[in-house]
Design an enzyme around this catalytic site. Structure first.
Site, PDB file in Angstrom:
ATOM      1  N   SER A 186       0.849  -1.194   0.000  1.00 50.46           N
ATOM      2  CA  SER A 186       0.000   0.000   0.000  1.00 50.46           C
ATOM      3  C   SER A 186       0.881   1.239   0.000  1.00 50.46           C
ATOM      4  CB  SER A 186      -0.914  -0.001   1.235  1.00 50.46           C
ATOM      5  OG  SER A 186      -0.148   0.148   2.415  1.00 50.46           O
ATOM      6  N   LYS A 187       0.246   2.395   0.003  1.00 52.37           N
ATOM      7  CA  LYS A 187       0.981   3.658  -0.080  1.00 52.37           C
ATOM      8  C   LYS A 187       1.955   3.855   1.078  1.00 52.37           C
ATOM      9  CE  LYS A 187      -2.434   6.243  -2.782  1.00 52.37           C
ATOM     10  NZ  LYS A 187      -3.372   7.385  -2.778  1.00 52.37           N
ATOM     11  N   ARG A 188       1.666   3.235   2.202  1.00 50.77           N
ATOM     12  CA  ARG A 188       2.577   3.433   3.343  1.00 50.77           C
ATOM     13  C   ARG A 188       3.937   2.767   3.101  1.00 50.77           C
ATOM     14  NH1 ARG A 188      -0.888  -0.500   5.220  1.00 50.77           N
ATOM     15  NH2 ARG A 188       0.065  -2.437   5.954  1.00 50.77           N
TER      16      ARG A 188
END
Length: 466
Positions: A239-241
């Site tokens: 994910s973006k994290r």
């Protein structure tokens, strides 16, 4: 045996994610290897979240990766009449039925089932209704078998089976007349004669419902291959994290498409200990049988290593073309100054991304840079004044002005003065590029050309004489 037909069917609700890109790539490679057909289909029935911007982002990502399609793009929103036709067919054959249960009634049934410890599946209230009430809103449900087993052999995971009693009567058309995902995907794959479905393993639980629909409609069931998810370093879903997840974000960070393709294929597929594959080799060697069952972990450092390899071995003319927009972002006019292909050749060994290459190339195009303070203090001192004067004379008289001649001029100067290259080289490097880090000074001088090199050394002379 008929040629295979494969598809990539993204939802246009955002950018092309690296996971989606890998799925597209696996389908594309298998189609190419088997001389089959690769189809692009846009699953845009989620009208609220689908955007034209996302559609264009998918196209852009596919084209950047070089994943050309043979048929399409097809849009599900343009195929609603087809879906309605098949809904009517199933209703007419008694394989589907109208469900008049309201959302409130369905929620109450779900809550009761949960409270009683039962699986919250539809209880079949409308399954046996014979009367049709046109004035009441209704959804259409598929009349699924409630006994027996639905099984299939997954090309990645092996044999998988589901008890039909665990499956409820799937809604295939909502009360507003729009079709549902599991229905449209079957109609599309069936009518487009898809032979193999390669997709993420988050779709495994959809597969038995889809198989039952194929069988009810009288269409052959395609082969299924569910590939594991891509995880971040912490073993959770990417994910973006974890950093950038958009394919085009990597382009903007200076990655080459061939590096991304090579990396994505190896993120789940193996071929011995080999790491680097050309596109032609991937088409030749790719097989679903060598796709692993365990999730791949996205490793940015490995991608960076691959990218550095492709930059190092790439065609300088092509790299110069790819580098140009990065230089334009840095307000560099590439029509002025040294030949960009020559610049690239000096930086290929030193650059892991096009961003690094663009930053490393700036000194070639700017002659008003400030000298690094520490470097100037250490190397631009009075004792190099006469050396610079003599070097200017050597370079001014040099013809032809090429790397071998430049090297000979330095050697001649060092021999005449009884010094080593280390006593003048670093000072010349600071004069040419402002600091102590750059390609070899002979290369740099050749690329800058005679006039610019003389100008920069003279400027350094003026600096140290202040």
């Amino acid at each position: 045996m008929s040629q295979p037909r494969l598809r990539f069917a993204p939802s246009p609700t955002g950018y092309l994610h690296v996971g989606g890109a890998r799925t597209a790539l696996f389908n594309w490679l298998l189609a190419k290897k088997e001389q089959g057909t690769f189809i692009l289909r846009i699953e845009d029935t989620d009208v609220a979240r689908s955007t034209e911007e996302s559609v264009n982002a998918i196209f852009e990502g596919m084209r950047w990766l070089g994943l050309d399609w043979n048929e399409g793009p097809f849009f599900q929103t343009e195929r609603f009449p087809v879906y309605r036709e098949f809904v009517e067919k199933l209703l007419a054959e008694g394989k589907a039925y109208r469900c008049y249960c309201t959302p409130e009634e369905l929620e109450a049934k779900r809550e009761l089932a949960m409270k009683e410890g039962r699986k919250p599946k539809y209880d079949g209230t409308c399954r046996s209704l014979r009367a049709v009430t046109p004035e009441r809103p209704f959804a259409v449900r598929f009349r699924a078998p409630h006994d027996g087993i639905t099984a299939f052999n997954d090309l990645v995971k092996g044999p998988i089976s589901f008890n039909n009693e665990e499956l409820d009567d799937l809604i295939i058309q909502r009360s507003d007349g729009t079709p549902t995902y599991n229905f449209t995907v079957v109609i599309d794959d069936a009518t487009m004669a898809i032979t193999t479905v390669i997709r993420g393993d988050d779709h495994v639980n959809n597969t038995p419902r889809q198989i039952l629909l194929y069988e009810a409609l009288g269409y052959p069931v395609p082969q299924f291959a569910h590939v594991p998810m891509i995880l971040g370093a912490d073993k959770t879903r990417l994910s973006k994290r974890h950093g950038a997840t958009s394919v085009m974000a990597y382009r903007d960070m200076g990655f080459l498409p061939e590096a991304m393709v090579n990396y994505l294929v190896r993120l789940g597929w193996s071929y011995g200990d080999e790491e680097i594959f050309s596109r032609e080799e991937l088409v030749q060697k790719f097989s679903i049988e060598n796709v692993g069952r365990s999730a791949g972990v996205f490793n940015p450092d490995k991608l960076l290593w691959l990218n550095a390899h492709y930059i190092k071995t790439g065609d300088p003319v092509r790299l110069a073309d790819l580098l140009t927009p990065f230089l334009h972002e840095r307000n560099v006019d590439t029509s002025q100054g040294p030949d960009l292909t020559m610049v690239v050749r000096t930086l290929q060994e030193r650059s892991r991304t096009l961003v690094e290459m663009a930053d490393g190339a700036l000194f070639y195009f700017r002659d008003d840079f400030a000298y690094e303070e520490e470097a100037a203090a250490k190397f631009l001192k009075a004792d190099v004044d006469p050396l610079f004067e003599e070097l200017l004379l050597h370079l001014r008289n040099l013809d032809p002005f090429n790397q071998s001649g430049i090297e000979a001029a330095f050697k001649e100067l060092c021999s005449a003065r009884g010094i080593k290259l280390g006593q003048i080289g670093p000072a010349v490097r600071v004069a040419l590029c402002g600091g102590t880090t750059s390609p070899g000074i002979y290369e740099v001088i050749e690329v800058l050309g005679k006039n610019e090199s003389l100008k920069r050394i003279s400027r350094a002379l003026d600096f140290l004489r202040r």
